[in-house]
Scaffold this active site. Structure first.
Site, PDB file in Angstrom:
ATOM      1  N   MET A   1     -30.395  22.144  -5.613  1.00 24.33           N
ATOM      2  CA  MET A   1     -29.757  22.793  -4.469  1.00 24.33           C
ATOM      3  C   MET A   1     -28.788  21.856  -3.758  1.00 24.33           C
ATOM      4  SD  MET A   1     -30.240  25.938  -4.140  1.00 24.33           S
ATOM      5  CE  MET A   1     -29.439  25.997  -2.547  1.00 24.33           C
TER       6      MET A   1
ATOM      7  N   SER B   1     -28.659  14.980  -4.568  1.00 21.39           N
ATOM      8  CA  SER B   1     -28.566  14.968  -6.042  1.00 21.39           C
ATOM      9  C   SER B   1     -29.362  16.110  -6.676  1.00 21.39           C
ATOM     10  CB  SER B   1     -29.078  13.637  -6.604  1.00 21.39           C
ATOM     11  OG  SER B   1     -30.494  13.654  -6.665  1.00 21.39           O
TER      12      SER B   1
ATOM     13  N   THR C   1     -39.487  24.702   0.619  1.00 18.54           N
ATOM     14  CA  THR C   1     -40.689  25.552   0.592  1.00 18.54           C
ATOM     15  C   THR C   1     -41.930  24.676   0.361  1.00 18.54           C
ATOM     16  OG1 THR C   1     -40.403  25.953  -1.776  1.00 18.54           O
ATOM     17  CG2 THR C   1     -39.397  27.551  -0.256  1.00 18.54           C
TER      18      THR C   1
ATOM     19  N   ALA D   1     -35.965  29.363   6.286  1.00 21.38           N
ATOM     20  CA  ALA D   1     -36.338  30.548   5.500  1.00 21.38           C
ATOM     21  C   ALA D   1     -36.681  30.106   4.087  1.00 21.38           C
ATOM     22  CB  ALA D   1     -35.188  31.556   5.463  1.00 21.38           C
TER      23      ALA D   1
ATOM     24  N   MET E   1     -32.747  32.061   1.362  1.00 19.48           N
ATOM     25  CA  MET E   1     -31.579  32.220   2.245  1.00 19.48           C
ATOM     26  C   MET E   1     -30.616  33.274   1.719  1.00 19.48           C
ATOM     27  SD  MET E   1     -31.257  29.278   4.526  1.00 19.48           S
ATOM     28  CE  MET E   1     -32.621  28.230   4.987  1.00 19.48           C
TER      29      MET E   1
ATOM     30  N   GLY F   1     -31.127  15.444   0.114  1.00 16.60           N
ATOM     31  CA  GLY F   1     -31.512  15.735  -1.278  1.00 16.60           C
ATOM     32  C   GLY F   1     -30.282  16.071  -2.099  1.00 16.60           C
TER      33      GLY F   1
ATOM     34  N   HIS G   1     -40.059  31.510 -11.697  1.00 23.19           N
ATOM     35  CA  HIS G   1     -39.114  30.420 -11.427  1.00 23.19           C
ATOM     36  C   HIS G   1     -39.083  29.440 -12.600  1.00 23.19           C
ATOM     37  CE1 HIS G   1     -39.587  31.834  -7.244  1.00 23.19           C
ATOM     38  NE2 HIS G   1     -38.371  31.328  -7.062  1.00 23.19           N
TER      39      HIS G   1
ATOM     40  N   GLY H   1     -41.796  30.329  -1.793  1.00 25.24           N
ATOM     41  CA  GLY H   1     -41.531  30.652  -0.388  1.00 25.24           C
ATOM     42  C   GLY H   1     -41.127  32.107  -0.231  1.00 25.24           C
ATOM     43  N   THR H   2     -40.372  32.599  -1.196  1.00 24.23           N
ATOM     44  CA  THR H   2     -39.927  34.001  -1.149  1.00 24.23           C
ATOM     45  C   THR H   2     -41.119  34.948  -1.269  1.00 24.23           C
ATOM     46  OG1 THR H   2     -37.985  33.242  -2.345  1.00 24.23           O
ATOM     47  CG2 THR H   2     -38.300  35.630  -2.169  1.00 24.23           C
TER      48      THR H   2
ATOM     49  N   LYS I   1     -40.212  23.875 -10.822  1.00 24.21           N
ATOM     50  CA  LYS I   1     -40.652  24.222  -9.454  1.00 24.21           C
ATOM     51  C   LYS I   1     -42.060  23.676  -9.205  1.00 24.21           C
ATOM     52  CE  LYS I   1     -40.824  27.898  -6.021  1.00 24.21           C
ATOM     53  NZ  LYS I   1     -40.193  27.045  -5.008  1.00 24.21           N
TER      54      LYS I   1
END
Ligand SMILES: NC(=O)c1ccc[n+]([C@@H]2O[C@H](COP(=O)([O-])OP(=O)(O)OC[C@H]3O[C@@H](n4cnc5c(N)ncnc54)[C@H](O)[C@@H]3O)[C@@H](O)[C@H]2O)c1
Ligand SMILES: O=C(O)C1=N[C@H](C(=O)O)CCC1
Length: 269
Positions: free
Chosen positions: A16, A13, A103, A125, A128, A11, A158, A168-169, A162
């Protein structure tokens, strides 16, 4: 330099992906040996550094993950659930450490990742960053210390792009609160209230999601009782915190036994 672990970013591009490329190249601790994007993406075939608007770095973006993984000691993967499941099998085949930040993974995805982790090291996770992982521990401890007179609510915010909720957090924090209380999150979770919901049920762990603008990631864990509240908060202002954590996980994973790990293992928390 050639001795440093080689890392592939999937991923590449993405928000993240680009942050990971920059972090690895600047780290002096690892080499970027591959950059993967989905077939048909207009960066495929281009040098990743040039595609990101900088100098060429000698790594062409590919849509062939297995060929890329075969050259790597680790794969760092912040993509989407279907892609991550495919990459888990391929990373295990290549015996590369698979660091998963993606996530929105559901039970069927997790089962496939479990299967891959029988043959290779997987570190996964929903967040991170060091700060969030500390917050997870604090949430667990506070939830264990307080009884159900204290309602637990998790509020996350967020950016507008998204695609999954709760984050996920938020799920990590909810799970930590449930563990602290000795209950199962699946039984206690109340997410997405709307309409005539009735009064809040004792012991529920509530979730609310805000989406807007360019918010990197904000999480509040609210313990609300009659007459007082305790609020734990983490505010991310830079995606570099996630990329640094992921790189640390990729390096930590070298030489570990096959199995599934999380950032608590990596950070020793
Ligand atoms: N764990 C953490 O610390 C953390 C931090 C930030 C984001 N995330 C998660 O990381 C994921 C990505 O977030 P983002 O903001 O970078 O998203 P993004 O949409 O900007 O990037 C995702 C990239 O994955 C690529 N992709 C999708 N399917 C692919 C495939 N089959 N092969 C190769 N590439 C593929 C897309 O083309 C895109 O470039 C999300 O699930 C997000 O929630 C986790
Ligand atoms: O930008 C995102 O997407 C993020 N996803 C993770 C989550 O779902 O918690 C971590 C924060 C940023």
């Amino acid at each position: 330099m050639a001795d440093l672990p080689g890392i592939v970013v999937t991923g590449a591009s993405g928000r993240m992906g680009q942050m990971l490329v920059r972090t690895i190249v600047a780290s002096g601790k690892a080499r970027l040996v591959g950059a993967v994007e989905r077939a048909g993406h207009d960066w495929v075939g281009r040098d990743i550094g040039a595609a990101m608007g900088g100098a060429a770095i000698g790594v062409a973006v590919t849509d062939d993950p297995l060929e890329a993984f075969a050259k790597a000691q680790a794969v760092i993967d912040f993509t989407a659930p279907a892609a991550t499941v495919e990459f888990a099998a391929l990373a295990a085949q290549a015996r590369a450490v698979h660091v998963i930040g993606t996530t929105g993974l559901e039970a069927a995805h997790l089962a496939k990742i479990d299967a891959a982790a029988r043959h290779a090291v997987v570190v996964r996770a929903g967040n991170m960053s060091l700060g969030v992982n500390l917050l997870v521990r604090l949430t667990q401890k506070i939830a264990a210390a307080l009884d159900e007179d204290w309602d637990v609510e998790i509020v996350e915010a967020h950016h507008r792009m998204k695609v999954d909720a709760p984050s996920g957090t938020a799920l990590m924090l909810g799970r930590a609160a449930a563990e602290g209380r000795g209950v199962d999150l699946d039984d206690a979770m109340d997410s997405g209230r709307h309409g005539i919901t009735g009064a809040r049920k004792r012991g529920q762990i509530g979730f609310a999601a805000v989406r807007g603008g360019d918010i990197v990631g904000e999480h509040d864990v609210i313990f609300a009782a009659d007459g007082e509240r305790v609020i734990l908060r983490h505010v991310a202002t830079d995606r570099a915190i996630f990329a640094r954590g992921a790189l640390r996980a990729a390096l930590w994973g070298q030489g570990q036994k096959p199995g599934q790990y999380d950032m608590m293992d990596v950070l020793g928390l």
